[in-house]
Design a protein around this motif. Sequence first.
Motif: not given
Length: 508
Positions: A268-294
């Motif tokens: 599981f990728d560290p979503l909070d830290k990745i989201a910080d970077i996405c917000e900083k650079h104005g990037l869309w954050l997609h999470v592929d939780a196909s397997w782990g979403g449940s």
Amino acid sequence: VGVCKQEMLQKKNAVLVDGVILNGPIMDSKAGEKFVEEACKIIMEDVVQKADDITEKVCEWQAPEKLKQILDLEMRDTGECHQKILQLCRDVIKYSVKTNHPRFFNQLYAGIDYYSLVARFITEALNPSVYTYEVSPVFLLVEEAVIKKMIEFIGWEEGDGIFNPGGSVSNMYAMNLARYKFCPEIKEKGLSGLPRLVLFASEECHYSMKKAASFLGIGTENVYFIKTDERGKMIPEELEKQVQRARKEGSAPFLVCATAGTTVLGAFDPLDKIADICEKHGLWLHVDASWGGSALISRKHRRLLHGIHRADSVAWNPHKMLLAGIQCCALLVKDNSGLLKKCYSAEAAYLFQQDKFYDVSYDTGDKSIQCSRRPDAFKFWLMWKALGTTGLEERVNRALALARYLVEEIKKREGFQLLLEPEYANVCFWYIPPSLRKMEDGPEFWQKLHQVAPIIKERMMKKGSMMLGYQPHWGKVNFFRQVVISPQVSREDMDFLLDEIELLAKDL
């Protein structure tokens, strides 16, 4: 045949057009009903009632050429009698892999849920297509209700979504949606006027990211793969470096694809830290939780997806851990302004008329790239209604507890070696047969160990005792990846798995 046609023509009001008699139905409904009844009996006896029978084989293995002969695959000019077709049904079941067997551990889906199965029977019989309320009123409302509930578990206050034929398609939808958000003119003008678009995903992401980039004309070279740590998690600092590199190159970064539950290691990728970077650079954050979403359903394990509420889109496949039946895959989007529809709509006048006698906002098909679409949400909905959230949560908790039990047993047994401590249901390990246990660690040892898993796999398949996947991965030689999902699986099956590997490899 000629005599029958003459007799029909002699009947009152018989009509013949182009040599075809048009009176009455062409099907023999009574014979058809009898066939369905007998076929359903075979399904009950040979599939459903044997689903938890460990004395049955997982697979009745046959080589392709032999299986072609057994099944008699040739289609002929004349149809065959019902008894022969029923025997074909039995043969299809006999020689297919029993994915509902308690010892099928091969993929990220397994087992049988009876409510989902009944839902599939209903939808197969009704044969609906989910694009307008007029032809699919129940299933459109069901999809709306299921999407709303899944959005709640992600942690969004509102959102949108659509069920798709597979997590790969959900990932492609998300990539295209992020690109449309970044440059809406692409829908009309196409690729020619765009800058070089770049997206980011971890080295451990699903291969559908490359396929989507290729399919959408972004190009696989414009997918920047981010280094992962020893557990298979994306390293946020490496993501930051790659975003800055892309900008220096004059490219246009627009999307980050994080993974919640990687295919092989279950990372599981560290979503909070990745989201910080996405917000900083104005990037869309997609999470592929196909397997782990449940894991979101479990109060105990949802921490694995901490920060997922900050994503712009999420792919989640209930047909995996929750057993909703293939296929059952949702793309969920935080935007509630109609972005999905704006991106995908073609406004077909023959289907999405705006002057209908009901609220046309329920005609949701225009936010899909498909026209015909299966009512996949219904399988999940009926199962959820029957089990409740607590029943679904129990499935997740039990699967992860069984995985933990297996890990502890592996540690106790000579010859078994874990790759890493799992955090989800993926248990990755080597089996080192007796002949290699005293061998020095070096290239020759690893070369010989690389050959062990394929031999064991062949033997288990031909014996039919179980199915377990293996693969090499990032420089590591072939190892087994055991995945726990099915509620039919017990502690005894975990013990059997290890015993059977030892038995199959005792001469290696």
